[in-house]
Design a protein around this motif. Sequence first.
Motif, PDB file in Angstrom:
ATOM      1  N   VAL A   1      -6.415  -7.762   5.117  1.00  0.00           N
ATOM      2  CA  VAL A   1      -5.749  -8.539   4.067  1.00  0.00           C
ATOM      3  C   VAL A   1      -6.523  -8.412   2.757  1.00  0.00           C
ATOM      4  CG1 VAL A   1      -5.114 -10.861   3.306  1.00  0.00           C
ATOM      5  CG2 VAL A   1      -4.698 -10.168   5.675  1.00  0.00           C
ATOM      6  N   GLN A   2      -7.828  -8.492   2.831  1.00  0.00           N
ATOM      7  CA  GLN A   2      -8.651  -8.361   1.624  1.00  0.00           C
ATOM      8  C   GLN A   2      -8.557  -6.949   1.044  1.00  0.00           C
ATOM      9  OE1 GLN A   2     -12.305  -9.626   3.475  1.00  0.00           O
ATOM     10  NE2 GLN A   2     -12.190 -11.691   2.579  1.00  0.00           N
TER      11      GLN A   2
ATOM     12  N   SER B   1      -6.012  -5.009   1.300  1.00  0.00           N
ATOM     13  CA  SER B   1      -4.683  -4.921   0.683  1.00  0.00           C
ATOM     14  C   SER B   1      -4.702  -5.467  -0.730  1.00  0.00           C
ATOM     15  CB  SER B   1      -3.653  -5.696   1.519  1.00  0.00           C
ATOM     16  OG  SER B   1      -3.416  -5.067   2.750  1.00  0.00           O
ATOM     17  N   LYS B   2      -5.376  -6.592  -0.920  1.00  0.00           N
ATOM     18  CA  LYS B   2      -5.428  -7.221  -2.248  1.00  0.00           C
ATOM     19  C   LYS B   2      -6.205  -6.347  -3.236  1.00  0.00           C
ATOM     20  CE  LYS B   2      -4.911 -11.968  -0.591  1.00  0.00           C
ATOM     21  NZ  LYS B   2      -5.535 -13.314  -0.438  1.00  0.00           N
ATOM     22  N   VAL B   3      -7.337  -5.805  -2.784  1.00  0.00           N
ATOM     23  CA  VAL B   3      -8.134  -4.947  -3.662  1.00  0.00           C
ATOM     24  C   VAL B   3      -7.355  -3.677  -4.002  1.00  0.00           C
ATOM     25  CG1 VAL B   3     -10.264  -3.609  -3.866  1.00  0.00           C
ATOM     26  CG2 VAL B   3     -10.310  -5.863  -2.805  1.00  0.00           C
ATOM     27  N   TRP B   4      -6.699  -3.091  -2.994  1.00  0.00           N
ATOM     28  CA  TRP B   4      -5.900  -1.877  -3.223  1.00  0.00           C
ATOM     29  C   TRP B   4      -4.796  -2.138  -4.242  1.00  0.00           C
ATOM     30  CZ3 TRP B   4      -0.749  -0.346  -2.140  1.00  0.00           C
ATOM     31  CH2 TRP B   4      -0.506   1.032  -2.275  1.00  0.00           C
ATOM     32  N   PHE B   5      -4.151  -3.295  -4.121  1.00  0.00           N
ATOM     33  CA  PHE B   5      -3.074  -3.618  -5.057  1.00  0.00           C
ATOM     34  C   PHE B   5      -3.595  -3.755  -6.478  1.00  0.00           C
ATOM     35  CE2 PHE B   5      -0.739  -7.002  -7.336  1.00  0.00           C
ATOM     36  CZ  PHE B   5       0.411  -6.273  -7.597  1.00  0.00           C
ATOM     37  N   VAL B   6      -4.727  -4.425  -6.657  1.00  0.00           N
ATOM     38  CA  VAL B   6      -5.280  -4.619  -8.004  1.00  0.00           C
ATOM     39  C   VAL B   6      -5.610  -3.268  -8.642  1.00  0.00           C
ATOM     40  CG1 VAL B   6      -7.248  -5.519  -9.300  1.00  0.00           C
ATOM     41  CG2 VAL B   6      -6.136  -6.943  -7.579  1.00  0.00           C
TER      42      VAL B   6
ATOM     43  N   VAL C   1       1.493  -5.325   0.141  1.00  0.00           N
ATOM     44  CA  VAL C   1       1.433  -5.800  -1.242  1.00  0.00           C
ATOM     45  C   VAL C   1       2.330  -7.016  -1.424  1.00  0.00           C
ATOM     46  CG1 VAL C   1       1.957  -5.209  -3.647  1.00  0.00           C
ATOM     47  CG2 VAL C   1       0.908  -3.506  -2.131  1.00  0.00           C
ATOM     48  N   GLY C   2       1.749  -8.099  -1.947  1.00  0.00           N
ATOM     49  CA  GLY C   2       2.549  -9.261  -2.331  1.00  0.00           C
ATOM     50  C   GLY C   2       2.808 -10.264  -1.232  1.00  0.00           C
TER      51      GLY C   2
ATOM     52  N   GLU D   1       1.181 -12.054   2.604  1.00  0.00           N
ATOM     53  CA  GLU D   1       0.085 -12.128   3.558  1.00  0.00           C
ATOM     54  C   GLU D   1       0.415 -11.301   4.792  1.00  0.00           C
ATOM     55  OE1 GLU D   1      -2.919 -13.521   3.431  1.00  0.00           O
ATOM     56  OE2 GLU D   1      -2.602 -14.126   1.354  1.00  0.00           O
TER      57      GLU D   1
END
Length: 203
Positions: A4-5, A7-12, A84-85, A87
């Motif tokens: 999950v973390q 995913s968030k870093v990849w999206f940013v 992305v977007g 959880e």
Amino acid sequence: MTQVQLSKVWFVVSAALLYYALNSWIVAQGGNEVFGAKLVLSQRVPAAMIAILVCSVLAIASSAIGLLYARRGGTQWHERIPIVGFEEIKTGSNEGRVYQATMLALLSGLPFIAMIYFWHSLLTAKVMASDGSEKLIGLWNLDWLWSLRLSDPARICTNFAAGTHDPCSGSATILPGVEPALFACLTLVALIAVIQHWRAVLR
């Protein structure tokens, strides 16, 4: 880091890549930046030059994160793409597969299509010697490297009009042969990183 973390870093990182690539492409087409992206230069060729550099670095970072996620992911391709977007979503459903494929193409593939245009702008631009002679030289001129004229960069032009007061408008400084080679190497590394990422997803 958890998936999950990651995913968030990849999206940013990937969103920054897409945002910069699209803004640079708009400027290179003669438009204005979206949402006041002041990091994008206002002239076509300088904007393309900087976009090659920035997008390559961001693509390498994005692909490295995506590759790590894919290697830790599941057995199906849609489980190896960062979410992305949300959880959590059911990536195995029809709409989930479409969503995952769209995110991968949008955040990883589309910026590289823009890179093709940036390279076209760079390769077709006129390069003028900076000695005031209005002499045109080649982008891949290696004299700057062999004669160690690194302190005397040339000018690469958005528009070139011989015989005018400023024949090279919308210009930026460039070291012919040296900087294009460095840009090419960085782009190649970024391309390899993207290919490795996509191979890990689609294996």
